[in-house]
Design a protein around this motif. Structure first.
Motif, short mmCIF file in Angstrom:
data_model
loop_
_atom_site.label_atom_id
_atom_site.label_comp_id
_atom_site.label_asym_id
_atom_site.label_seq_id
_atom_site.Cartn_x
_atom_site.Cartn_y
_atom_site.Cartn_z
N LEU A 11 5.29 8.76 -9.69
CA LEU A 11 6.39 7.97 -10.20
C LEU A 11 7.07 8.71 -11.34
N ARG A 12 6.89 10.00 -11.34
CA ARG A 12 7.40 10.82 -12.44
C ARG A 12 8.92 10.70 -12.54
N GLY A 13 9.39 10.27 -13.71
CA GLY A 13 10.82 10.17 -13.95
C GLY A 13 11.51 9.04 -13.22
N ALA A 14 10.75 8.15 -12.60
CA ALA A 14 11.37 7.01 -11.90
C ALA A 14 11.98 6.04 -12.91
N ASP A 15 13.07 5.40 -12.53
CA ASP A 15 13.71 4.40 -13.39
C ASP A 15 13.06 3.05 -13.09
N LEU A 16 12.13 2.65 -13.95
CA LEU A 16 11.36 1.42 -13.76
C LEU A 16 11.78 0.33 -14.74
N LEU A 54 -2.98 2.10 -10.38
CA LEU A 54 -2.30 3.35 -10.69
C LEU A 54 -3.28 4.47 -11.02
N GLU A 55 -4.49 4.36 -10.51
CA GLU A 55 -5.47 5.40 -10.78
C GLU A 55 -4.97 6.75 -10.27
N GLY A 56 -4.98 7.73 -11.16
CA GLY A 56 -4.58 9.07 -10.78
C GLY A 56 -3.10 9.23 -10.50
N ALA A 57 -2.30 8.22 -10.82
CA ALA A 57 -0.86 8.31 -10.56
C ALA A 57 -0.19 9.25 -11.55
N ASP A 58 0.90 9.86 -11.13
CA ASP A 58 1.66 10.78 -11.98
C ASP A 58 2.84 10.00 -12.57
N LEU A 59 2.75 9.71 -13.87
CA LEU A 59 3.79 8.97 -14.59
C LEU A 59 4.32 9.80 -15.74
N ARG A 60 4.24 11.09 -15.65
CA ARG A 60 4.68 11.95 -16.73
C ARG A 60 6.16 11.75 -17.04
N GLY A 61 6.44 11.58 -18.34
CA GLY A 61 7.82 11.47 -18.79
C GLY A 61 8.53 10.21 -18.32
N THR A 62 7.80 9.24 -17.84
CA THR A 62 8.42 8.01 -17.32
C THR A 62 8.61 6.98 -18.42
N ASP A 63 9.74 6.31 -18.40
CA ASP A 63 10.03 5.28 -19.40
C ASP A 63 9.44 3.95 -18.93
N ASP A 78 0.85 -1.18 0.00
CA ASP A 78 0.00 0.00 0.00
C ASP A 78 0.89 1.24 0.00
N LEU A 79 1.03 1.85 -1.18
CA LEU A 79 1.87 3.03 -1.34
C LEU A 79 1.05 4.18 -1.92
N ARG A 80 -0.19 4.24 -1.56
CA ARG A 80 -1.06 5.30 -2.05
C ARG A 80 -0.50 6.68 -1.71
N GLU A 81 -0.56 7.58 -2.70
CA GLU A 81 -0.15 8.98 -2.53
C GLU A 81 1.27 9.12 -1.99
N THR A 82 2.13 8.20 -2.37
CA THR A 82 3.53 8.25 -1.95
C THR A 82 4.37 8.86 -3.06
N ASP A 83 5.31 9.71 -2.68
CA ASP A 83 6.18 10.35 -3.67
C ASP A 83 7.37 9.43 -3.96
N LEU A 84 7.36 8.82 -5.15
CA LEU A 84 8.43 7.93 -5.59
C LEU A 84 9.12 8.51 -6.82
N ALA A 85 8.93 9.77 -7.05
CA ALA A 85 9.46 10.42 -8.26
C ALA A 85 10.98 10.33 -8.31
N GLY A 86 11.48 9.95 -9.49
CA GLY A 86 12.91 9.94 -9.74
C GLY A 86 13.69 8.82 -9.07
N LEU A 87 13.01 7.91 -8.40
CA LEU A 87 13.73 6.84 -7.71
C LEU A 87 14.19 5.75 -8.68
N ARG A 88 15.27 5.09 -8.32
CA ARG A 88 15.77 3.96 -9.09
C ARG A 88 15.01 2.71 -8.63
N MET A 89 14.17 2.16 -9.51
CA MET A 89 13.33 1.02 -9.15
C MET A 89 13.46 -0.10 -10.19
N ARG A 90 14.67 -0.28 -10.66
CA ARG A 90 14.89 -1.28 -11.70
C ARG A 90 14.52 -2.70 -11.23
#
Length: 309
Positions: free
Chosen positions: A202-207, A217-226, A176-188
């Motif tokens: 999850l904006r800009g996270a390395d997935l 992922l409803e309403g999640a921020d994935l802008r610019g994410t690969d 349960d990671l609702r509304e958690t800021d994971l932006a830019g994290l390395r999550m390979r």
């Protein structure tokens, strides 16, 4: 009164060791703070020494500096501060670690099952290949840490602050990671199967290589994410913001995309149901012919491909 009885020194040492071992095991209310040593003997639990737990930061690079195989189950370390400590294959099960502060510490293959790490703060620490089962991390903060290969199962994580931290190969399936800021994290290659990421960033996270099948992922921020090539089967992306993201070759079969923002996204070679795009926002999105045709047909168009190359 009996006098002159000879007793082997080895027997006396063994008795003393057993006695002290029992005292340490029973005494869970240890002195407050890492530097508090009142009432402590030099003998500790399961091979660890007092120097491993108290005193100033451990320095040096040798393996001898690490606490190996120690059992700290049910122990109380609440509110303490550890600097530069190293633990390998240690048990912290059911331990009270609430408010613990660690700096540049290393925990390798340690078991934190049912441990309370609420409100704990970790800066530059590594918790590699550790097990967290039904553990509590609410209010915890991790800054510039590594959780490489660690596994989280049925843990209480919200709210949690994770900044500049490596989550490569971390297992967070169903977390349960609702509304958690994971932006830019390395999550390979992280396991996020079935994770609840609603409203998270999850904006800009390395997935790269991460698994997101069934993730919410409803309403999640994935802008610019690969997200190219990722497995996202049955993922719920309703209302997610995927503007400028790359979904090229991603497996989105069964994924829900209603209301998703896909402006400028790359959907070429993605595996998806074109009908799922009928209510998505697609201005400027790049698609291949198969998706374009399927999308047109989903809108009732009769596509004539005769004469097409």
């Amino acid at each position: 009164m009996v006098t002159g009885l000879a007793v082997a020194p080895e027997f006396i040492d063994e008795l003393v060791d057993r006695f002290l071992h029992r005292i340490v095991r029973a005494d869970r209310a240890r002195p407050t703070g890492l530097n508090a040593s009142e009432g402590w003997d030099s003998v500790t639990r399961d091979g660890a020494t007092q120097d491993d737990l108290t005193g100033d930061a451990v320095t040096g690079d040798g393996e001898s500096d690490a606490v190996v195989g120690a059992d700290f189950a049910d122990q109380v370390f609440s509110g303490e501060r550890w600097i530069g400590r190293r633990f390998v294959d240690c048990r912290f099960t059911d331990a009270d670690l609430r408010g613990l502060v660690t700096e540049r510490c290393e925990f390798t293959e340690c078991d934190f099952s049912r441990a309370d790490l609420g409100e704990s703060v970790h800066r530059g620490s590594a918790l590699r290949a550790c097990v967290f089962t039904r553990s509590t991390l609410t209010g915890a903060s991790l800054v510039a840490c590594s959780l490489l290969g660690s596994q989280f199962t049925d843990c209480r994580l919200r709210p949690i602050t994770i900044t500049d931290t490596d989550l490569t190969l971390t297992s967070l399936g169903g977390a349960d990671l609702r509304e958690t800021d994971l932006a830019g994290l390395r999550m390979r290659e992280a396991n996020l199967v079935g994770a609840d990421l609603r409203g998270s960033s999850l904006r800009g996270a390395d997935l790269s290589g991460a698994r997101l099948s069934g993730a919410r992922l409803e309403g999640a921020d994935l802008r610019g994410t690969d997200l190219a090539g990722l497995r996202m089967r049955e993922a719920n992306l309703v209302g997610a913001d995927l503007r400028g993201s790359s979904l090229r070759g991603a497996n989105l079969s069964g994924a829900r995309l209603s209301g998703a923002r896909l402006e400028g996204a790359d959907l070429r070679d993605a595996v998806l149901e074109p009908t799922g795009l009928t209510t998505a926002r697609l201005a400027g999105a790049r698609v291949d012919v198969a998706i374009a045709v399927g999308f047109a047909r989903a809108h009732g168009l009769l596509v004539d491909l005769t004469g097409a190359d």
